[in-house]
Design an enzyme around this catalytic site. Structure first.
Site, short mmCIF file in Angstrom:
data_model
loop_
_atom_site.label_atom_id
_atom_site.label_comp_id
_atom_site.label_asym_id
_atom_site.label_seq_id
_atom_site.Cartn_x
_atom_site.Cartn_y
_atom_site.Cartn_z
N GLY A 226 -3.98 -28.04 -8.95
CA GLY A 226 -3.52 -27.11 -9.98
C GLY A 226 -3.52 -25.71 -9.44
O GLY A 226 -3.48 -25.48 -8.23
N THR A 230 -7.57 -21.69 -11.73
CA THR A 230 -8.31 -22.82 -12.32
C THR A 230 -9.24 -23.44 -11.27
O THR A 230 -10.39 -23.80 -11.57
CB THR A 230 -7.33 -23.89 -12.86
N GLU A 248 -6.78 -28.88 -4.44
CA GLU A 248 -5.45 -28.65 -3.86
C GLU A 248 -4.77 -27.63 -4.77
O GLU A 248 -4.44 -27.93 -5.91
CB GLU A 248 -4.68 -29.98 -3.80
N CYS A 282 4.29 -27.31 -5.26
CA CYS A 282 3.43 -26.37 -4.52
C CYS A 282 3.89 -26.24 -3.07
O CYS A 282 3.51 -25.30 -2.37
CB CYS A 282 1.97 -26.80 -4.59
N GLU A 384 2.20 -16.52 -6.12
CA GLU A 384 2.93 -17.76 -6.38
C GLU A 384 3.74 -17.64 -7.68
O GLU A 384 3.18 -17.37 -8.73
CB GLU A 384 1.94 -18.94 -6.49
O1 TXE Z 1 -2.17 -24.88 -14.18
P1 TXE Z 1 -3.67 -25.35 -14.30
P2 TXE Z 1 -1.39 -23.85 -15.07
C1 TXE Z 1 0.11 -22.98 -10.21
C2 TXE Z 1 1.41 -22.33 -10.60
C3 TXE Z 1 1.24 -22.10 -12.05
C4 TXE Z 1 -0.21 -21.73 -12.11
C5 TXE Z 1 -0.86 -21.93 -13.43
O2 TXE Z 1 1.52 -21.09 -9.96
O3 TXE Z 1 2.05 -21.08 -12.56
O4 TXE Z 1 -0.82 -22.60 -11.19
O5 TXE Z 1 -0.50 -23.18 -13.96
C6 TXE Z 1 -6.47 -28.32 -15.99
N1 TXE Z 1 -11.38 -26.80 -15.96
N2 TXE Z 1 0.17 -24.44 -10.17
O6 TXE Z 1 -2.30 -22.84 -15.65
O7 TXE Z 1 -4.32 -24.73 -15.49
C7 TXE Z 1 -5.20 -28.39 -16.79
O8 TXE Z 1 -5.44 -28.90 -18.07
C8 TXE Z 1 -10.83 -27.93 -15.52
C9 TXE Z 1 0.20 -25.02 -8.86
O9 TXE Z 1 -0.54 -24.60 -16.00
O10 TXE Z 1 -4.29 -25.15 -13.00
C10 TXE Z 1 -4.35 -29.29 -15.91
O11 TXE Z 1 -4.71 -30.65 -16.12
N3 TXE Z 1 -9.52 -28.19 -15.60
C11 TXE Z 1 -0.04 -26.45 -8.89
C12 TXE Z 1 -4.77 -28.87 -14.50
O12 TXE Z 1 -6.01 -28.17 -14.66
C13 TXE Z 1 -8.72 -27.25 -16.12
C14 TXE Z 1 0.44 -27.25 -10.02
C15 TXE Z 1 -3.78 -27.95 -13.81
O13 TXE Z 1 -3.45 -26.89 -14.64
C16 TXE Z 1 -9.24 -26.03 -16.59
C17 TXE Z 1 0.35 -26.54 -11.28
C18 TXE Z 1 -10.64 -25.82 -16.49
N4 TXE Z 1 -11.24 -24.69 -16.90
C19 TXE Z 1 0.27 -25.17 -11.30
N5 TXE Z 1 -8.20 -25.28 -17.03
C20 TXE Z 1 -0.03 -27.20 -7.58
N6 TXE Z 1 -0.96 -26.88 -6.69
O14 TXE Z 1 0.76 -28.10 -7.39
C21 TXE Z 1 -7.08 -25.99 -16.86
N7 TXE Z 1 -7.38 -27.20 -16.33
#
Ligand code: TXE
Length: 480
Positions: A226, A230, A248, A282, A384
């Site tokens: 993610g 986060t 990742e 990503c 990003e």
């Molecule tokens: O992703 P989140 P978001 C990047 C991309 C995007 C930014 C934010 O730039 O604009 O991240 O995206 C869970 N404890 N990527 O905010 O929140 C959430 O529910 C534990 C890159 O939508 O990181 C989801 O299941 N978990 C990326 C997961 O984390 C938590 C792909 C990912 O969501 C949490 C996506 C917490 N406190 C976004 N808060 C890649 N590397 O491919 C949220 N989540």
């Protein structure tokens, strides 16, 4: 309206709160189903079920574990069309992409680890005639697997398959933005006869469910994909408990085009690496660096082909770019286009929300956008964006482009286009990035490990690395 259910202890059940969240179809901008608004109670129930299942699952002969995973893989293949359609409706991506990439890859992840379960071997070291050292690798326990919304079933299976193959039981949380295929997957697990409690899927918000997984003392290993912000939160919560972590995270990947490249291949693949999945991968190459002698020719051709891309209804086979995942994400990407303008960037094509007609009139569509005239250090080129937005910049020398490429806080992937073999090796060696593609993009042998450097994460997934990640090594030394 369809209600998605949690999958706990082998059954599909309501969240303890009985509350639900809206699930949007991003191409229509409308709610089309509901997902559980789960909380710590559901995570507790799932963890208890996973703990209870651990003893029998971890001691099951690996052939048996393998056969469950393979059965699920076969069911994914059987349901390819339905799963691809569900993924497209839930995420916004073209159904064609889901059919050709996401769902086949989800099946391949399950099959690969079905096979890995029976082929994994731990090491032995013979110290001359003095001793034999061997390593026993035991599954750690209950694994927490938290996955994102960009490649929903693909990344969900990428985490749970090695965990299950290694003998861990799992509490998994798909993204609240794209819960549907994980829900359909739980039905396939039931059909495959997966023993109860081995895999548990809890739907809901990251701040509640994800946080509860990170905090749970009985979940001792966490695999997360993610955003970097986060990832930092999860690390801050889990590290003091000495949980094993694989994170990742994001990327701001350079795509480096040398003048001696195969021009046609470089342009056509760069269109794909810029805009596939609406740029929400990503690994997309969002910073394109072109050697100055080729710069004008490349920009002209790249812009021409970008303009020809069709932004449209994801269910239409002709569509190249579907909808972005949510209105909030669309606004985030649009805000970066505004920032690029403020920073002095020139938009050669794109830059606007696309208003379609008919059922997609309120969808979250965006034109593929190409920006030039920015330096490598501005925010547009450092942060990003995660949408169909790329910048193109000229460079004069190898050293210069290596500096540009390495100038961000990220280090996930890079692409290099050159026909000069020595240069390919030389530049690859100097780019700080978990994976480097030379004259290709996104190609992956599932046996190779994958992960980020710097703020793109810690740990490596894929291949044997993932099996090692979900196991704990114990060394036995026998004196001869
Ligand atoms: O992703 P989140 P978001 C990047 C991309 C995007 C930014 C934010 O730039 O604009 O991240 O995206 C869970 N404890 N990527 O905010 O929140 C959430 O529910 C534990 C890159 O939508 O990181 C989801 O299941 N978990 C990326 C997961 O984390 C938590 C792909 C990912 O969501 C949490 C996506 C917490 N406190 C976004 N808060 C890649 N590397 O491919 C949220 N989540």
């Amino acid at each position: 309206m369809e209600k998605i259910m949690n999958y706990i202890d082998g059954g599909l059940i309501e969240p303890s709160s009985k509350k639900y969240l809206d699930n949007y179809n991003p191409a229509e901008g409308k709610v089309y189903s509901l997902l559980p608004d789960s909380d710590i109670e559901d995570v507790n129930l799932a963890t208890i079920a996973a703990q209870q299942a651990f003893a029998s699952w971890s001691s099951l002969p690996s052939e048996k574990r393998s056969s469950y995973l393979q059965k699920i893989a076969d069911l994914i293949v059987r349901d390819l069309d339905a799963l691809a359609l569900a993924e497209s409706i839930d995420q916004g991506k073209p159904v064609k992409l889901a059919k050709n990439m996401d769902i086949p890859r989800a099946a391949a992840n399950m099959s690969f680890y079905a096979s890995a379960a029976i082929h994994f071997a731990s090491e032995a070291h013979i110290t001359d005639t003095q001793a034999i050292n061997y390593t026993i690798r035991n599954p750690i326990g209950v694994a927490g697997c938290i996955s994102p919304w960009n490649l929903p079933l693909y990344l969900f299976t990428w985490k749970i398959a090695p965990a299950l193959a290694a003998g861990c039981t799992v509490v998994a949380k798909p993204s609240e933005l794209t819960p549907m295929t994980a829900y359909l997957f739980s039905k396939l697990c039931i059909e495959a006869g997966l023993p109860k409690g081995v895999l548990n899927i809890i739907h809901g918000l990251g701040s509640k469910v994800g946080q509860a997984i990170s905090e749970h003392t009985s979940i001792t290993v966490i695999s997360f994909t993610g955003g970097t912000v986060t990832g930092k939160k999860i690390a801050a919560t889990a590290a003091p408990m000495f949980k094993k972590l694989s994170l990742e995270l994001g990327g701001k990947n350079p795509n480096i085009i040398f003048a001696d490249c195969d021009f046609e291949q470089a342009v056509s693949t760069s269109i794909n690496s810029s805009f596939a999945n609406q740029g929400e991968i990503c690994l997309c190459g969002s910073r394109i660096f072109v050697e100055r002698s080729l710069y004008e020719k490349f920009v002209d051709e790249f812009v021409k082909r970008t303009k020809a891309l069709i932004v449209g209804d994801p269910s239409d086979e002709q569509t190249n770019l579907g909808a972005l995942v949510s209105e909030a994400h669309l606004n985030k990407v649009l805000s970066y286009i505004e920032l690029a303008k403020q920073e002095g960037g020139e938009i050669l094509t794109g830059g606007h929300r696309v208003k379609l007609t008919g059922r997609c009139a309120d969808g979250y569509f965006l034109e593929p956008t190409v920006i030039v005239g920015l330096g490598h250090q501005c925010r547009t080129n450092q942060e990003e964006i995660f949408g169909p937005v790329v910048t193109i910049m000229p460079f004069d020398s190898e050293d210069e482009v290596i500096t540009y490429a390495n100038s961000t806080a990220y280090g996930l992937s890079a692409t290099i286009w050159t026909e000069n073999l020595k240069r390919a090796h030389r530049v690859s060696a100097q780019i700080k990035s978990g994976i480097i593609w030379v004259n290709c993009w996104l190609f992956r042998d599932l046996r190779t490990s994958f992960g980020g450097m710097k703020q793109s994460g810690v740990g490596r997934e894929g291949g044997w690395e993932a099996i090692r990640f979900f196991t704990e090594a114990k060394n036995v030394c026998i004196r001869l």
